[in-house]
Design an enzyme around this catalytic site. Structure first.
Site, PDB file in Angstrom:
ATOM      1  N   CYS A  80      39.946  39.840  73.065  1.00 28.29           N
ATOM      2  CA  CYS A  80      38.370  39.727  73.678  1.00 28.29           C
ATOM      3  C   CYS A  80      38.795  40.710  75.012  1.00 28.29           C
ATOM      4  O   CYS A  80      37.861  41.085  75.737  1.00 28.29           O
ATOM      5  CB  CYS A  80      38.415  38.610  74.256  1.00 28.29           C
ATOM      6  SG  CYS A  80      38.381  37.445  73.600  1.00 28.29           S
ATOM      7  N   ASN A 115      30.910  32.699  74.346  1.00 23.58           N
ATOM      8  CA  ASN A 115      32.360  33.674  73.683  1.00 23.58           C
ATOM      9  C   ASN A 115      32.284  34.319  72.653  1.00 23.58           C
ATOM     10  O   ASN A 115      32.685  34.300  71.444  1.00 23.58           O
ATOM     11  CB  ASN A 115      34.157  33.030  74.163  1.00 23.58           C
ATOM     12  CG  ASN A 115      35.006  33.638  74.002  1.00 23.58           C
ATOM     13  OD1 ASN A 115      34.889  35.523  73.878  1.00 23.58           O
ATOM     14  ND2 ASN A 115      36.340  33.778  74.148  1.00 23.58           N
ATOM     15  N   HIS A 155      34.445  39.763  80.283  1.00 22.82           N
ATOM     16  CA  HIS A 155      34.878  38.681  79.349  1.00 22.82           C
ATOM     17  C   HIS A 155      33.908  37.867  79.970  1.00 22.82           C
ATOM     18  O   HIS A 155      34.118  37.346  80.752  1.00 22.82           O
ATOM     19  CB  HIS A 155      36.240  38.669  78.632  1.00 22.82           C
ATOM     20  CG  HIS A 155      36.014  37.842  77.513  1.00 22.82           C
ATOM     21  ND1 HIS A 155      35.312  38.122  76.323  1.00 22.82           N
ATOM     22  CD2 HIS A 155      36.806  36.751  77.095  1.00 22.82           C
ATOM     23  CE1 HIS A 155      35.451  36.731  75.553  1.00 22.82           C
ATOM     24  NE2 HIS A 155      36.840  36.087  76.142  1.00 22.82           N
TER      25      HIS A 155
HETATM   26  N1  ACO Z   1      33.814  17.633  74.008  1.00 18.44           N
HETATM   27  C1  ACO Z   1      34.161  16.812  74.415  1.00 18.44           C
HETATM   28  N2  ACO Z   1      35.651  16.094  74.694  1.00 18.44           N
HETATM   29  C2  ACO Z   1      36.439  17.425  74.442  1.00 18.44           C
HETATM   30  C3  ACO Z   1      36.194  18.328  73.791  1.00 18.44           C
HETATM   31  C4  ACO Z   1      34.606  18.651  72.887  1.00 18.44           C
HETATM   32  N3  ACO Z   1      34.384  19.909  73.164  1.00 18.44           N
HETATM   33  N4  ACO Z   1      37.091  19.373  73.778  1.00 18.44           N
HETATM   34  C5  ACO Z   1      38.272  18.634  74.479  1.00 18.44           C
HETATM   35  N5  ACO Z   1      37.803  17.417  74.952  1.00 18.44           N
HETATM   36  C6  ACO Z   1      38.057  16.903  75.605  1.00 18.44           C
HETATM   37  C7  ACO Z   1      39.687  16.449  75.633  1.00 18.44           C
HETATM   38  O1  ACO Z   1      40.970  15.921  74.479  1.00 18.44           O
HETATM   39  C8  ACO Z   1      40.490  15.817  76.685  1.00 18.44           C
HETATM   40  O2  ACO Z   1      40.826  14.437  76.206  1.00 18.44           O
HETATM   41  P1  ACO Z   1      41.329  13.586  77.096  1.00 18.44           P
HETATM   42  O3  ACO Z   1      41.636  13.592  78.553  1.00 18.44           O
HETATM   43  O4  ACO Z   1      41.380  12.048  76.804  1.00 18.44           O
HETATM   44  O5  ACO Z   1      42.706  14.322  76.257  1.00 18.44           O
HETATM   45  C9  ACO Z   1      39.653  16.103  77.708  1.00 18.44           C
HETATM   46  O6  ACO Z   1      38.711  16.465  76.695  1.00 18.44           O
HETATM   47  C10 ACO Z   1      39.924  17.354  78.797  1.00 18.44           C
HETATM   48  O7  ACO Z   1      40.797  18.351  77.734  1.00 18.44           O
HETATM   49  P2  ACO Z   1      41.213  20.002  77.948  1.00 18.44           P
HETATM   50  O8  ACO Z   1      41.087  20.361  77.309  1.00 18.44           O
HETATM   51  O9  ACO Z   1      41.649  19.021  79.523  1.00 18.44           O
HETATM   52  O10 ACO Z   1      40.119  20.341  79.064  1.00 18.44           O
HETATM   53  P3  ACO Z   1      39.328  21.542  79.995  1.00 18.44           P
HETATM   54  O11 ACO Z   1      38.594  21.177  81.134  1.00 18.44           O
HETATM   55  O12 ACO Z   1      40.476  22.754  80.069  1.00 18.44           O
HETATM   56  O13 ACO Z   1      38.225  22.221  78.716  1.00 18.44           O
HETATM   57  C11 ACO Z   1      38.180  24.726  77.375  1.00 18.44           C
HETATM   58  C12 ACO Z   1      38.737  23.391  77.545  1.00 18.44           C
HETATM   59  C13 ACO Z   1      36.788  24.556  77.958  1.00 18.44           C
HETATM   60  C14 ACO Z   1      38.926  24.595  76.202  1.00 18.44           C
HETATM   61  C15 ACO Z   1      39.111  25.371  79.213  1.00 18.44           C
HETATM   62  O14 ACO Z   1      40.648  24.717  79.518  1.00 18.44           O
HETATM   63  C16 ACO Z   1      39.085  26.833  78.387  1.00 18.44           C
HETATM   64  O15 ACO Z   1      37.596  27.072  78.855  1.00 18.44           O
HETATM   65  N6  ACO Z   1      40.357  27.613  78.024  1.00 18.44           N
HETATM   66  C17 ACO Z   1      40.031  29.343  78.202  1.00 18.44           C
HETATM   67  C18 ACO Z   1      39.313  28.968  76.691  1.00 18.44           C
HETATM   68  C19 ACO Z   1      39.335  31.158  77.608  1.00 18.44           C
HETATM   69  O16 ACO Z   1      39.220  31.660  77.782  1.00 18.44           O
HETATM   70  N7  ACO Z   1      39.686  31.967  75.982  1.00 18.44           N
HETATM   71  C20 ACO Z   1      39.228  33.762  76.145  1.00 18.44           C
HETATM   72  C21 ACO Z   1      40.158  33.783  75.179  1.00 18.44           C
HETATM   73  S1  ACO Z   1      39.850  33.654  73.587  1.00 18.44           S
HETATM   74  C22 ACO Z   1      40.008  35.134  72.975  1.00 18.44           C
HETATM   75  O17 ACO Z   1      41.106  35.874  73.424  1.00 18.44           O
HETATM   76  C23 ACO Z   1      39.484  35.120  71.439  1.00 18.44           C
END
Ligand code: ACO
Length: 414
Positions: free
Chosen positions: A134, A306, A276
């Site tokens: 990214c 994204n 990004h």
């Molecule tokens: N729908 C419903 N529930 C979900 C989903 C979903 N799509 N995905 C995860 N959950 C659940 C999990 O299983 C977890 O459940 P649990 O508590 O029972 O175990 C709960 O939701 C919380 O999960 P987390 O992973 O802690 O959620 P978080 O608030 O961290 O959000 C996310 C996840 C959106 C992926 C976040 O961590 C994020 O945006 N990270 C950064 C990603 C990014 O910026 N990438 C950029 C680089 S990309 C590149 O270089 C190509």
């Protein structure tokens, strides 16, 4: 014609750290292309166990675009590039370098950049793909700007294009809800007028290589490499979202501050940050860390998700369309992603507010002709190569080669 403004210039002090370039590298054209198909959060909840509410509150995303069977990284990149050339009123033959930042090329080689170069008829250009996830678009703009600033080229095209939908694991709700497809492009041109790309901070930390990636052919059964790719699906994206989130909020602030310092300005001088587009919460956290308003960050993650290396040029195009960037404004780009990689850049926007459609009528016809000629050239060259190799088989020396090959097979140790 690029204009400059002495008030804006005086905000920047040359602290002597950087030599004066031979030429300045200005962004003079921009374009974007996204697939027509829209996938909403509700559409996704029919595929994996998720909800519109969860996705919106955790990421800010409402919908994303998904490529059709007729679209690919290079075809989307081509459309974005054509729009950018139109805005810049530059002919394909003037382009000397084509860089395509992508993590989803059609082939390992030929590069998507080479396909775009050929389809445009940019026959005086070198072309290569750039792999920095990214952050790739900012890396690409910096390489193109350096080539211009050193005086080695005058015009470059930088594309960020992705078909993330093809590398998503559609059964993994923690990743498939985040990404979308699209492309953006800019044209950079040499100018004597001060401004354009002023600074860039490019960084990598490969120790975080296991946090997000897409295992591909070379990663199988290689000691020291499998520890990164092990347990992950071949050709599919995996990510440790929580760790990437923490990494992103840290590096956005650090790299923007460094890029501003390098450009001889402060963050307060920056009119718009085009980051990004990964997650609205990441931008909110970064704004809080930097003690700046969220409004300073351009955001369109809500509509495209994204799009990896394409997200910054797509957001840039929409910022220009919305009138959020004016001549002489200092703007910043900041990208972060797989590698780990991150990059920030300060640009003094020197370009007049050109709107598509105002470019020179004759040049527009010449560009269309270049695209048609490029298609004929491709067909003719491929046909002539295949006729050439058929004739080669009929030549006497070919017969000799066949006899020698046969002899070697019959008497391998002679
Ligand atoms: N729908 C419903 N529930 C979900 C989903 C979903 N799509 N995905 C995860 N959950 C659940 C999990 O299983 C977890 O459940 P649990 O508590 O029972 O175990 C709960 O939701 C919380 O999960 P987390 O992973 O802690 O959620 P978080 O608030 O961290 O959000 C996310 C996840 C959106 C992926 C976040 O961590 C994020 O945006 N990270 C950064 C990603 C990014 O910026 N990438 C950029 C680089 S990309 C590149 O270089 C190509």
């Amino acid at each position: 014609m690029v204009t400059t403004n002495t008030t804006a210039q005086s905000a920047r002090t040359n602290n002597g750290a950087r030599p004066t370039p031979v030429q300045y590298a200005h962004i003079v054209g921009w374009g974007m292309a996204v697939p027509e198909t829209v996938m909403t959060n509700d559409d996704l909840s029919a595929i994996v166990e998720t909800s519109d509410e969860w996705i919106r509150t955790r990421t800010g995303i409402r919908e994303r675009r998904i490529a059709s069977d007729h679209e690919s990284t290079a075809t989307l990149g081509l459309k974005a590039a054509q729009h950018a050339l139109e805005v810049a009123d530059v002919l394909p033959a003037e382009v000397e370098l084509v860089i395509c930042a992508t993590s989803t090329p059609e082939h390992i080689f030929p590069s998507a950049a080479s396909l775009i170069q050929a389809w445009l008829g940019a026959n005086n250009a070198g072309a290569f793909d750039l792999s920095a996830a990214c952050s790739g678009f900012v890396y690409g703009v910096n390489i193109a700007a350096q080539a211009i600033r050193s005086g080695s080229i005058r015009t470059a095209l930088v594309v960020g294009s992705e078909t993330m939908s093809r590398v998503l694991d559609w059964s993994d709700r923690s990743t498939c809800i985040l990404f979308g497809d699209g492309a953006g492009a800019v044209v950079l041109k040499a100018s004597d007028v001060d401004g354009g790309v002023l600074s860039a901070v490019l960084r990598s930390d490969g120790t975080g290589g296991d946090l997000l990636g897409i295992p591909t052919v070379g990663s199988l059964d290689i000691e020291g490499v499998t520890e990164i790719s092990n347990g992950h699906k071949f050709g599919k994206m995996h990510m440790n979202g929580g760790e990437v989130f923490k990494f992103a909020t840290r590096v956005i602030g650090d790299s923007l501050t460094q890029a501003a310092q390098q450009a001889g300005i402060t963050l307060a001088d920056i009119k718009l940050i085009v980051p990004h587009q990964a997650n609205a919460r990441i931008l909110h956290a970064a704004a809080r860390n930097l003690k700046i308003s969220d409004a300073l960050f351009m955001s369109n993650v809500e509509r495209y998700g994204n799009t990896s290396s394409a997200s910054i040029p797509i957001a840039l195009c929409e910022a220009v369309q919305q009138g959020r960037i004016q001549p002489n404004d200092y703007i910043a780009f900041v990208g972060f992603g797989g590698g780990l990689t991150w990059a920030a850049m300060v640009v003094q926007w020197g370009s007049p507010q050109v709107t598509a459609g105002t470019s020179n009528f004759i040049n527009r016809q010449r560009r269309q002709l270049s695209y048609r000629l490029a298609a004929w050239r491709r067909t003719l060259l491929r046909a002539s190569r295949s006729i050439g190799s058929s004739f080669a088989r009929l030549r006497p020396e070919h017969g000799r080669m066949d006899r020698l090959k046969h002899k070697a097979e019959q008497h391998p140790f002679e």
